[in-house]
Design an enzyme around this catalytic site. Sequence first.
Site: not given
Length: 403
Positions: A143, A147, A209, A211-212, A249, A280
């Site tokens: 994915n 966020f 994450s 993805n940021t 995390k 993660n």
Amino acid sequence: MASSKFVKKLTSMAIVGVGGVAAFTGISFYNGNEKFYENILMPTIQKVSGETAHELAIFLCKHNLFPSSTLKDPESLKISFFNHQLSNPIGIAAGFDKQGEAVENLERIGFGFVEIGSVTPQPQPGNPKPRVFRSPLDEAIINRYGFNSLGHAVVFENLKGMKERQRFKGVLGVNLGKNKTSENALEDYSKGLRLFSPIADYIVVNVSSPNTPGLRSLQSKKELQELLTNLLKIRESLPAEHRKPILLKLAPDLTKDDVNDIVTVVTNGSSKIDGLIISNTTIGRDDLKNETFARETGGLSGLPLKLKSTQLIAEMYSLTKGKIPIIGVGGIFSGQDAFDKIEAGSSFLQLYTAFALHGPPVVEKIKSELDGILKEKGFKSIEAAIGLRADGIFGSIFIQNKM
């Protein structure tokens, strides 16, 4: 005339047939029939896009359309969780219920605790679609949501409404993220800590994450120490009843130096946190069978993450001498996977990909298998097995790194 009778007969047969299929489907769905989910429902859902399937699952949970668990959790699975008693140690990981819409039914499905989010202060759409990709061949999901969040205010109202209905009796975690365009991470996490502490049972600081842009840099020693020290100060300024455990995390793609720095920070007095979530998603693409899937960017979860997350759990457990509770997540599909995480040092566990790919029956399956393994090995409870193999797994990391 004969033709007309034939058509009527055919129509009647079709109606009976469709009705029979519908009845079978309904009964199997509501009974949580594992074979039905595994062989019919989930393969059918795989034919729609990953994000559509995710939205459908949230809809079913939100409207209490998934069957409730009929399994009474075994005594062996009971465990204390930050002053709360869990009937089982298996929670749903953040990333599934991002907006806090489905908490009540997730508990009914059989999860021991529920974590929602990640939630950002301001609403943001996340990354462009498509951004979710599944590979049943690899038992994995990639994915790059980024966020996507309705923002603090909306999610808070969702959780407030849930609490007011008084049907949820479980443990609730809120996972906090930062807005993509925010230049002040501390401010973003501080807002979430202040807002959600009165309503959550624990708070997660998600700095891992992939993805940021720039988010994972917050795991560096100086930035992490500054962030956690200030968040802990803010927690101490809250009313006593609102001072909830703060968990961190972590990413699975850390170097040995990164790990040592993080251990220094999270065990330090001014920045000592209450727990870790490991891990993660990974940016690694080792040993994926689906080559098209492997070329997608984003965070990889599921079976390919299992070993990497288990090794990091063992490493952190050993380096912190087991003094910081760990929630283990990453590639748990069976009771044996769950037990491996416990022996590595996890006190608690979370699912995401197994639930997304196999549906609600996987929760009962894992709990039943885990109970069987504990009994077979002579353990009366999970606590007796926590960290038993951590040093051995931890040592294997260094052997691999030297090769």
